[in-house]
Design a protein around this motif. Structure first.
Motif, PDB file in Angstrom:
ATOM      1  N   MET A   1       8.110 101.628 128.187  1.00  0.00           N
ATOM      2  CA  MET A   1       9.062 102.221 129.839  1.00  0.00           C
ATOM      3  C   MET A   1       9.176 103.611 129.207  1.00  0.00           C
ATOM      4  O   MET A   1       9.390 103.940 130.991  1.00  0.00           O
TER       5      MET A   1
ATOM      6  N   TYR B   1      19.844  99.752 124.805  1.00  0.00           N
ATOM      7  CA  TYR B   1      19.381  97.961 125.034  1.00  0.00           C
ATOM      8  C   TYR B   1      19.249  98.235 123.644  1.00  0.00           C
ATOM      9  O   TYR B   1      19.062  99.029 122.093  1.00  0.00           O
TER      10      TYR B   1
ATOM     11  N   ARG C   1      20.177 105.820 141.211  1.00  0.00           N
ATOM     12  CA  ARG C   1      20.120 104.934 141.108  1.00  0.00           C
ATOM     13  C   ARG C   1      19.472 104.145 140.620  1.00  0.00           C
ATOM     14  O   ARG C   1      19.961 103.474 139.630  1.00  0.00           O
ATOM     15  N   THR C   2      18.313 105.001 139.492  1.00  0.00           N
ATOM     16  CA  THR C   2      17.478 104.502 138.316  1.00  0.00           C
ATOM     17  C   THR C   2      18.164 104.319 137.465  1.00  0.00           C
ATOM     18  O   THR C   2      18.763 103.403 136.181  1.00  0.00           O
TER      19      THR C   2
ATOM     20  N   ASP D   1      20.684 101.563 137.393  1.00  0.00           N
ATOM     21  CA  ASP D   1      19.958 100.085 137.138  1.00  0.00           C
ATOM     22  C   ASP D   1      18.896 100.215 135.477  1.00  0.00           C
ATOM     23  O   ASP D   1      19.602  99.216 135.369  1.00  0.00           O
ATOM     24  N   LEU D   2      19.231 101.118 135.264  1.00  0.00           N
ATOM     25  CA  LEU D   2      18.734 101.474 133.458  1.00  0.00           C
ATOM     26  C   LEU D   2      19.837 100.505 132.606  1.00  0.00           C
ATOM     27  O   LEU D   2      20.249 100.400 131.988  1.00  0.00           O
TER      28      LEU D   2
ATOM     29  N   VAL E   1      14.591  89.186 125.028  1.00  0.00           N
ATOM     30  CA  VAL E   1      16.045  88.852 125.784  1.00  0.00           C
ATOM     31  C   VAL E   1      16.499  87.594 126.393  1.00  0.00           C
ATOM     32  O   VAL E   1      16.959  86.857 126.108  1.00  0.00           O
TER      33      VAL E   1
ATOM     34  N   TRP F   1      14.376  94.761 121.982  1.00  0.00           N
ATOM     35  CA  TRP F   1      14.050  95.382 123.040  1.00  0.00           C
ATOM     36  C   TRP F   1      12.867  96.395 123.102  1.00  0.00           C
ATOM     37  O   TRP F   1      12.446  96.587 123.906  1.00  0.00           O
TER      38      TRP F   1
ATOM     39  N   ARG G   1      22.441  98.872 134.293  1.00  0.00           N
ATOM     40  CA  ARG G   1      22.297  96.968 134.611  1.00  0.00           C
ATOM     41  C   ARG G   1      21.190  96.651 133.410  1.00  0.00           C
ATOM     42  O   ARG G   1      21.792  95.413 133.477  1.00  0.00           O
ATOM     43  N   GLY G   2      20.236  96.904 133.249  1.00  0.00           N
ATOM     44  CA  GLY G   2      18.957  95.936 132.596  1.00  0.00           C
ATOM     45  C   GLY G   2      19.679  96.380 130.978  1.00  0.00           C
ATOM     46  O   GLY G   2      19.643  95.349 130.674  1.00  0.00           O
TER      47      GLY G   2
ATOM     48  N   HIS H   1      21.944  89.106 127.301  1.00  0.00           N
ATOM     49  CA  HIS H   1      21.006  87.253 126.748  1.00  0.00           C
ATOM     50  C   HIS H   1      19.468  87.718 126.060  1.00  0.00           C
ATOM     51  O   HIS H   1      18.828  87.724 126.394  1.00  0.00           O
TER      52      HIS H   1
ATOM     53  N   ASP I   1      22.493  93.685 130.415  1.00  0.00           N
ATOM     54  CA  ASP I   1      21.885  92.671 130.670  1.00  0.00           C
ATOM     55  C   ASP I   1      20.956  92.006 129.411  1.00  0.00           C
ATOM     56  O   ASP I   1      20.911  91.043 129.254  1.00  0.00           O
TER      57      ASP I   1
END
Lengths: 117, 239
Positions: free
Chosen positions: B19, B7, B31-32, B35-36, B51, B11, B38-39, B46, B42
């Protein structure tokens, strides 16, 4: 009557985060919560497990728009609360959803069904 | 949690601790982790304090735009070849030098900016490396694109305009099949050189941005009033 949706305060502006954002706002409507409590609450009322990366992507967006605000930290956790603009956005979105739900239910009823057999 | 390092620094400064506290209670599955990832992507794409607030310019986009500049020199050189000057070698050399100077400045500026956004020296090195690599890769791609375009007939068309004659029949497939090893190897070399040089320059930019010398760079990297919120990279809702 056409449904008027707010343009600037629309959850749809959040793209793929719009549905998770709705869940977060709905969770915070009950009262302030920190991240883990939100995830547990959403799992309970929606059945979906929201992952931390998505949750914090949503929290950052909602916070930047002023729809939620952070409270002082409790240890290492930070609770968030729903703000008045956030509540208004949630209310507007739920009204639209409610209308969609009632229309869909009505049209699915046997006497109102127009679906082909 | 290593994934949190992906990150942006601003952030992590804002959300990192909470977090981490959450992840300690959370069962880490594949999956976690996805997802992290992708986060993090992102947030990197952005990041505007941290963000998505409205006040910070998207620095990554800015840096890449600056990195595009060297390719303009390739375009200019190509145009010069179409309409040759009596001696264009001096002009070509000047264009190359100018292009490299812009790329170097872009990498240094990015390193300085990464630091001003709350990053450490490592973040400055990464920012400079990325910009350096992007600059040379883009220049390489544009150069090859123009070569292929010229071979495909654009050059012949321009020659016709000047009173020349003849067309080049050009088949893209066989040509690419012949030259792709050279293209890929060249791209890899350019990327490596750009990344290495950019990393060094990014580090220098970060060092200058710390106030070790280079006030001009500091003011250039953060135009406008500097305040505590900008220093931390967070100017959204007060915490």
């Amino acid at each position: 009557m056409p449904i008027q949706r707010p343009r600037t305060n629309d959850l749809a502006d959040l793209g793929r985060f719009s549905e998770p954002a709705l869940l977060v706002l709905a969770s915070l409507a009950e009262g302030p919560k920190h991240g883990y409590a939100m995830m547990q609450d959403i799992l309970e009322f929606h059945g979906a497990r929201m992952e931390p990366g998505t949750l914090y992507g949503v929290l950052a967006r909602l916070e930047a728009r002023g729809w939620i605000s952070p409270l002082p930290t409790e240890g290492r956790r930070r609770p968030y609360r729903l703000t008045a603009p956030g509540a208004a956005v949630l209310q507007a979105h739920l009204t639209v959803m409610q209308r969609v739900v009632s229309t869909g239910r009505h049209r699915l009823e046997p006497h109102g069904s127009r679906a082909a057999p | 949690m290593r994934l949190l390092r992906l990150y942006p620094p601003a952030w992590r400064a804002r959300y990192g601790e909470e977090m981490l506290a959450l992840l300690e209670q959370h069962r880490l599955t594949m999956r976690t982790r996805i997802d992290l990832l992708r986060g993090a992507l992102d947030a990197q794409l952005h990041q505007r304090s941290p963000v998505m607030s409205r006040n910070r310019r998207p620095s990554m986009r800015w840096s890449l735009l600056v990195a595009l500049l060297p390719s303009t020199f390739v375009v200019v050189h190509w145009a010069v070849q179409l309409f040759p000057f009596p001696d264009d070698s001096t002009l070509w050399n000047a264009l190359v030098v100018l292009g490299m100077m812009v790329a170097a400045l872009a990498a240094t500026w990015s390193g300085s900016r990464a630091h001003r956004m709350g990053g450490r020296l490592r973040d400055s090195a990464v920012a400079g490396g990325l910009v350096g690599m992007a600059a040379l890769l883009i220049a390489w791609i544009v150069s090859w694109g123009l070569t292929i375009a010229a071979l495909a007939g654009v050059y012949a068309w321009a020659a016709d305009l000047q009173g020349g004659s003849g067309h080049i029949t050009f088949s893209f497939g066989p040509y690419l099949a012949q030259v792709w090893p050279e293209v890929l190897l060249g791209a890899a070399e350019f990327a490596a050189v750009g990344c290495l040089a950019g990393t060094v320059l990014g580090l220098a930019g970060g060092w200058l941005g710390r106030g070790a010398g280079g006030g001009w760079l500091r003011s250039g990297a953060t135009r406008g009033p500097i305040n505590a919120k900008r220093r931390t990279g967070y100017d959204g809702v007060p915490s």
